[in-house]
Design a protein around this motif. Structure first.
Motif, mmCIF file in Angstrom:
data_model
loop_
_atom_site.group_PDB
_atom_site.id
_atom_site.type_symbol
_atom_site.label_atom_id
_atom_site.label_comp_id
_atom_site.label_asym_id
_atom_site.label_seq_id
_atom_site.Cartn_x
_atom_site.Cartn_y
_atom_site.Cartn_z
ATOM 1 N N ASN A 169 0.824 -1.210 0.000
ATOM 2 C CA ASN A 169 0.000 0.000 0.000
ATOM 3 C C ASN A 169 0.857 1.259 0.000
ATOM 4 N N THR A 170 1.962 1.209 0.759
ATOM 5 C CA THR A 170 2.862 2.364 0.774
ATOM 6 C C THR A 170 3.486 2.596 -0.598
ATOM 7 N N LEU A 171 3.876 1.508 -1.266
ATOM 8 C CA LEU A 171 4.458 1.636 -2.607
ATOM 9 C C LEU A 171 3.437 2.176 -3.605
ATOM 10 N N SER A 172 2.189 1.704 -3.490
ATOM 11 C CA SER A 172 1.159 2.229 -4.401
ATOM 12 C C SER A 172 0.912 3.710 -4.148
ATOM 13 N N THR A 173 0.948 4.110 -2.856
ATOM 14 C CA THR A 173 0.792 5.534 -2.535
ATOM 15 C C THR A 173 1.944 6.348 -3.116
ATOM 16 N N PHE A 174 3.168 5.804 -3.016
ATOM 17 C CA PHE A 174 4.318 6.489 -3.601
ATOM 18 C C PHE A 174 4.177 6.606 -5.119
ATOM 19 N N ASP A 175 3.678 5.543 -5.753
ATOM 20 C CA ASP A 175 3.486 5.597 -7.209
ATOM 21 C C ASP A 175 2.474 6.671 -7.582
ATOM 22 N N GLU A 176 1.369 6.746 -6.828
ATOM 23 C CA GLU A 176 0.372 7.785 -7.105
ATOM 24 C C GLU A 176 0.959 9.177 -6.891
ATOM 25 N N SER A 177 1.742 9.335 -5.811
ATOM 26 C CA SER A 177 2.358 10.640 -5.561
ATOM 27 C C SER A 177 3.337 10.995 -6.686
ATOM 28 N N THR A 178 4.076 9.989 -7.175
ATOM 29 C CA THR A 178 5.012 10.246 -8.276
ATOM 30 C C THR A 178 4.285 10.688 -9.537
ATOM 31 N N SER A 179 3.148 10.015 -9.841
ATOM 32 C CA SER A 179 2.378 10.417 -11.026
ATOM 33 C C SER A 179 1.820 11.823 -10.873
ATOM 34 N N VAL A 180 1.354 12.159 -9.654
ATOM 35 C CA VAL A 180 0.842 13.513 -9.422
ATOM 36 C C VAL A 180 1.951 14.546 -9.588
ATOM 37 N N LEU A 181 3.145 14.225 -9.073
ATOM 38 C CA LEU A 181 4.270 15.152 -9.215
ATOM 39 C C LEU A 181 4.680 15.314 -10.674
ATOM 40 N N ARG A 182 4.609 14.228 -11.441
ATOM 41 C CA ARG A 182 4.940 14.341 -12.861
ATOM 42 C C ARG A 182 3.927 15.208 -13.595
ATOM 43 N N LYS A 183 2.648 15.054 -13.259
ATOM 44 C CA LYS A 183 1.638 15.912 -13.876
ATOM 45 C C LYS A 183 1.868 17.374 -13.498
ATOM 46 N N ALA A 184 2.191 17.610 -12.218
ATOM 47 C CA ALA A 184 2.459 18.984 -11.790
ATOM 48 C C ALA A 184 3.676 19.560 -12.512
ATOM 49 N N GLU A 185 4.688 18.701 -12.724
ATOM 50 C CA GLU A 185 5.872 19.175 -13.449
ATOM 51 C C GLU A 185 5.533 19.534 -14.890
ATOM 52 N N GLY A 186 4.680 18.699 -15.526
ATOM 53 C CA GLY A 186 4.264 19.007 -16.897
ATOM 54 C C GLY A 186 3.484 20.315 -16.974
ATOM 55 N N GLU A 187 2.569 20.519 -16.006
ATOM 56 C CA GLU A 187 1.827 21.775 -15.988
ATOM 57 C C GLU A 187 2.757 22.963 -15.743
ATOM 58 N N TYR A 188 3.749 22.759 -14.895
ATOM 59 C CA TYR A 188 4.705 23.842 -14.628
ATOM 60 C C TYR A 188 5.503 24.183 -15.888
ATOM 61 N N GLN A 189 5.894 23.143 -16.632
ATOM 62 C CA GLN A 189 6.625 23.402 -17.867
ATOM 63 C C GLN A 189 5.756 24.172 -18.858
ATOM 64 N N GLY A 190 4.453 23.815 -18.930
ATOM 65 C CA GLY A 190 3.556 24.555 -19.813
ATOM 66 C C GLY A 190 3.405 26.002 -19.392
ATOM 67 N N HIS A 191 3.221 26.221 -18.087
ATOM 68 C CA HIS A 191 3.117 27.602 -17.602
ATOM 69 C C HIS A 191 4.420 28.363 -17.806
ATOM 70 N N ARG A 192 5.544 27.649 -17.682
ATOM 71 C CA ARG A 192 6.829 28.322 -17.859
ATOM 72 C C ARG A 192 6.992 28.807 -19.294
ATOM 73 N N SER A 193 6.630 27.958 -20.266
ATOM 74 C CA SER A 193 6.726 28.390 -21.663
ATOM 75 C C SER A 193 5.778 29.548 -21.945
ATOM 76 N N LEU A 194 4.591 29.503 -21.332
ATOM 77 C CA LEU A 194 3.645 30.602 -21.513
ATOM 78 C C LEU A 194 4.193 31.896 -20.921
ATOM 79 N N LEU A 195 4.831 31.776 -19.746
ATOM 80 C CA LEU A 195 5.426 32.963 -19.132
ATOM 81 C C LEU A 195 6.583 33.506 -19.971
ATOM 82 N N MET A 196 7.359 32.613 -20.565
ATOM 83 C CA MET A 196 8.450 33.073 -21.417
ATOM 84 C C MET A 196 7.914 33.818 -22.636
ATOM 85 N N ARG A 197 6.838 33.294 -23.251
ATOM 86 C CA ARG A 197 6.242 33.999 -24.394
ATOM 87 C C ARG A 197 5.666 35.345 -23.964
#
Length: 282
Positions: A169-197
């Motif tokens: 259960n702890t490993l599955s929670t870590f996997d979910e947290s990792t996926s959430v962090l990856r999504k947040a990183e992708g959104e941050y990259q999108g916002h970063r490119s928008l801010l650069m433009r």
């Protein structure tokens, strides 16, 4: 192969192994009391039931893990296959539980029948009955000690199974947290490119603003110079008009001379020296 797919394959292998062990336990429980050793087999029945219950709990844990991993499979077809496998596992789990109940009922009936036969044999008297009682007492003590050790081992195994489930259960929670962090990183990259433009557009607008100010300043200066030039010319004409008016009033020159000079050009070189120099400006 994807990590989730590999984990699902490992779960299927574990499921097959645990099912095979559980079926062996169920068969052993169902055969209890059929060998003519009612008391000895009755003492081994709790141990067999404990092993069967551990196997059922492990199967339930495997179902929970498959339910979590099925939604994370990479393709839609694999997700449907995982859900179908989970449904078949649940049906097989229910069948195994029903088989375990039936085996226990059969074992109790067999043990009861064997115990009645032993009772008849013990009450029959004779040397065979005495040897039988001694053997039963010795086997009962050994069986009690073995059952105590088995129960302790079963509790230890149950604790290990619970720890494994908690770790899963702890490993599955870590996997979910990792996926959430990856999504947040992708959104941050999108916002970063928008801010650069946006920053680039602001820089362009600032340069355009500076350029517009320079153009407006130059235009204002040119307009001011033009106004000054017009005003200066206008002031010169007014001064000339006043001089002409003063000359006409003083009688030094007449209006007809001015008109003639305008029509015939400048005066000859032998013009009177007292004529004002302002007439040349006409």
């Amino acid at each position: 192969m994807d990590e989730v797919t590999q984990a699902v394959d490992n779960l299927k292998k574990d499921w097959s192994q645990v099912v095979a062990q559980l079926e062996v336990c169920i068969a052993a429980i169902e055969s209890c009391g059929m060998m003519g050793k009612g008391t000895e087999e009755a003492n081994s029945l709790p141990r067999l039931n404990g092993s069967a219950q551990d196997a059922l709990q492990l199967l339930n844990a495997l179902q929970c893990r498959l339910d979590l991993l099925a939604e994370q499979l990479p393709s839609f077809e694999e997700v449907q296959s995982g859900q179908a496998t989970l449904g078949s596992w649940k049906e097989q789990y229910q069948r195994l539980r029903a088989s375990l109940r039936s085996a226990n009922l059969q074992a109790k009936a067999n043990i009861k029948k064997a115990a009645e036969e032993e009772r008849k044999l013990l009450l029959g008297g004779g040397e065979e009955s005495t040897i039988r009682r001694r053997n039963l007492q010795t086997k009962a003590g050994m069986t009690s000690a073995a059952e105590s050790i088995t129960e302790s081992l079963r509790r230890s195994r149950q604790m290990m199974v619970q720890e494994v489930e908690r770790s899963a259960n702890t490993l599955s929670t870590f996997d979910e947290s990792t996926s959430v962090l990856r999504k947040a990183e992708g959104e941050y990259q999108g916002h970063r490119s928008l801010l650069m433009r946006t920053r680039g557009m602001l820089s362009t607008m600032q340069r355009q603003d500076v350029l517009d100010r320079i153009i407006l300043t130059i235009g204002f200066l040119i307009f001011s110079l033009a106004v000054l030039y017009v005003v200066s010319r206008r002031i010169g004409l007014l001064t000339l008009q006043r001089k002409l008016a003063d000359a006409i009033r003083s009688g030094s020159i007449s209006a007809e001379d001015i008109v003639g000079k305008v029509q015939h050009g400048p005066a000859p070189t032998n013009a009177p020296p007292n004529a004002p120099a302002v007439y040349d400006e006409l």
